[in-house]
Design an enzyme around this catalytic site. Structure first.
Site: not given
Ligand code: F6R
Length: 596
Positions: A2, A28, A74, A100-101, A469, A473, A476, A492, A591
């Site tokens: 928010c 934000r 938010w 906010n909070g 992970e 990270k 990507e 293996h 995203k």
């Molecule tokens: C990697 C990443 C993606 C998401 C995936 C699922 O950094 O962000 O691998 O984790 O696309 O997204 P959500 O969590 O929104 O279902």
């Protein structure tokens, strides 16, 4: 997350100033907006949706006033509807509040206020604040006294600004959520952060927790007990364009650094440290006989981690890549299917959840997004409360997911002994993450290895999904080849690829049998002359076989996984930064992935 803006002294431009401030706070992330203008009577306008939609609603209203407050919401409590948008009013419409909070004790306050005759019109925790002020005004001599008494009754995190009918007064208070004051020649601003008023002034005062700001003709800052505080006026030097990143070069780095706060928000009001209990409301009543997790990408790694927690509590659990769920054995009995998705809109995950529903399972969404499709379509929702994540690479939401699934398994599957063991570790986690952020040498590791051709990540047990992970990270955002493996699997096949120029990141926490075996796998790597970076709490002797150590605080392995991941986030970020990659928007990625 928010955003708040309030101003006194902008005369006829008050409404325009508030809307301008809200636009500056858009970065934000938000799902609704609203304003309240002061005067003899308060005029309130609010709507769900983006500022563009809100501006259209405003054109149908004729509102004005010499002072006012505005808010971008938010959602955390209740979906993004017009009714839940801020500002919120008391019954008489004499005080309007933006917040906010999270008000942790809002349920008990709301019950108390309803019993005293107050009528609520939203699902929000915020709405208790104007009603509390109204309640206090019966005995208080003036608005400020009522405001102060109301604040004393609130528990949780807040930045609050209130405007009162028939006055030219704004009151602001903060606890664990930022509130800043902007000063120009004629006007005074109160805002959640500087961009909201930076186009008008660069002179700011930062309010501290427990302080109350009174803004009318002038400004007075006092402590909760009314003692006057002399505040320093600072000059903000940065360009307004940079403010969305709060001085960080990228949203990803900002979001990595927001993790301590995000985790506090996730835990807030859900764990009782003294009693060692976890309260998830109705979700805590679930007693699944088996759990299936469905998720994609980073969220799948959280799902894998989650399944390990349930399995260790003796509850059969399995993590599925959501896009592969169609082949899963249908859930039987009191099985629960949990979709982990920060966006709540990932098509593959939604499709798996719908399939689970068709198969007769109860469904639960673990998500960051109130009002998302996953939230609306599942039987239950648990919010991770990480705040908006703008960088495409999931960082703080992954940490939030790991903490959320810990709470889920503690509340629905694990016994009291486990809770007593884990709750203190979770309580310490935000502080432990902060110390990793403060002391990490990941940038030096990145400087040494940013030009390697490939990177491997290995971990065993709870550290295996972290290895996956770490690799995801890195690949990507740096576009480098990176793979995560269960430590025992290396020999293996993948070991054939390990050479002198292949850095191997080994995740080793504790000193149990699993850790000892992973140290054995590290020796296999060392024997091939590959550089080893150990991410470790130093309880084992892995450091002896490593070229570098990224240290994490000594904690429970379940929290250790979160901490190890923070180190790997920083490694990925700094390697990608050295390579000058488009960190916040990596090529080919989105995203929210809304196609199957
Ligand atoms: C990697 C990443 C993606 C998401 C995936 C699922 O950094 O962000 O691998 O984790 O696309 O997204 P959500 O969590 O929104 O279902």
């Amino acid at each position: 997350m928010c955003g708040i803006i309030g101003c006194v002294g902008r005369g006829k431009d008050t409404l325009g100033t508030l809307v301008h401030g809200l636009e500056k706070l858009e970065y934000r992330g938000y799902d609704s907006a609203g304003v309240a203008l002061g005067g003899a009577e308060l005029s309130v306008c609010r709507s769900s949706g983006k500022i563009g939609a809100f501006k259209k609603v405003l054109t149908e209203r004729d509102i004005a006033g010499p002072l006012g407050i505005g808010h971008t919401r938010w959602s955390t409590h209740g979906p993004p509807t017009d009714e839940n948008a801020h500002p919120h009013l008391d019954c008489a419409g004499e005080v309007a509040v933006v917040h906010n909070g999270i008000i942790e004790n809002y349920r008990s306050l709301r019950d108390e206020l309803v019993a005293a005759g107050h009528t609520f019109t939203s699902d929000t925790d915020t709405e208790v604040i104007p009603h509390l002020i109204e309640d206090e005004r019966d005995s208080a001599t003036d608005p400020e006294t009522a405001f102060r008494s109301a604040i004393e009754r609130i528990e949780g995190s807040y930045a609050i600004v209130a405007v009162f009918a028939g006055t030219e007064l704004l009151l602001g208070a903060r606890n664990d959520s930022p509130l800043v004051i902007g000063l120009d020649e004629e006007a005074i601003f109160l805002a959640s952060d500087v961009p909201a008023f930076r186009d008008f002034t660069d002179r700011v005062i930062y309010l501290e927790d427990g302080e109350i700001a009174r803004v009318d003709g002038g400004l007075e800052v006092t402590t909760g007990d009314g003692t006057r505080v002399e505040k320093t006026v600072s000059r903000v030097e940065w360009d307004p364009e940079e403010t969305g990143k709060s001085g960080y070069d990228h949203f990803m780095l900002k979001e990595i650094h927001e993790q301590p706060r995000a985790l506090r928000q996730c835990l807030s009001g859900r764990v009782d440290e003294l009693g060692g209990t976890v309260d998830l409301g109705d979700i805590g009543e679930l007693r699944p006989s088996a759990v299936q997790f469905v998720a994609c990408g980073t969220s799948y790694h959280a799902a894998y981690y989650a399944a390990l927690l349930f399995e260790s509590a003796g509850i059969p659990a399995q993590a599925y890549l959501a896009s592969e769920y169609a082949t899963a054995v249908p859930p039987i009995g009191e099985a629960l299917v949990v979709g982990i998705t920060q966006s709540g809109e990932t098509a593959d995950t939604l499709s798996a959840l719908r399939e689970a529903d068709r198969r007769g399972a109860r469904t639960l969404a673990v998500t960051n997004t109130v009002g998302s499709t996953a939230d609306r379509e599942t039987d239950h929702t648990m919010y991770i409360r990480s705040g908006p994540e703008i960088g495409v690479a999931a960082t703080k939401t992954f940490a939030g997911q790991l903490v959320a699934v810990n709470l889920l398994s503690l509340a629905t599957g694990e016994g009291e002994t486990r809770r007593r063991e884990i709750v203190p570790a979770l309580r310490d986690l935000p502080g432990d993450v902060q110390s990793v952020l403060d002391d990490s040498t990941a940038e030096e590791i990145a400087a040494t290895y940013h030009d390697a051709g490939a990177y491997f990540f290995i971990g065993r047990g709870i550290q295996y999904p972290v290895a996956l992970e770490g690799a995801l990270k890195l690949k990507e955002i740096s576009y480098k080849h990176a793979e995560g493996f269960a430590a025992g699997e290396l020999k293996h096949g993948p070991l054939a690829l390990v050479q002198e120029d292949t850095p191997v990141f080994a995740l080793v926490t504790g000193d149990d049998e699993a850790a000892k075996k992973t140290v054995g796998n590290v020796k296999e790597v060392e024997a091939r002359n590959a550089p080893v970076v150990a991410v470790t709490d130093k309880k084992s002797d892995v450091a002896m076989y490593a070229d570098h150590v990224l240290e994490i605080p000594d904690t429970h392995p379940r929290s250790g996984a979160v901490l190890a991941n923070v180190q790997l986030q920083l490694v990925a970020y700094h390697i990608a930064n050295r390579l000058d990659r488009s960190i916040d928007k990596p090529r080919n990625l989105a995203k929210s992935v809304t196609v199957e």
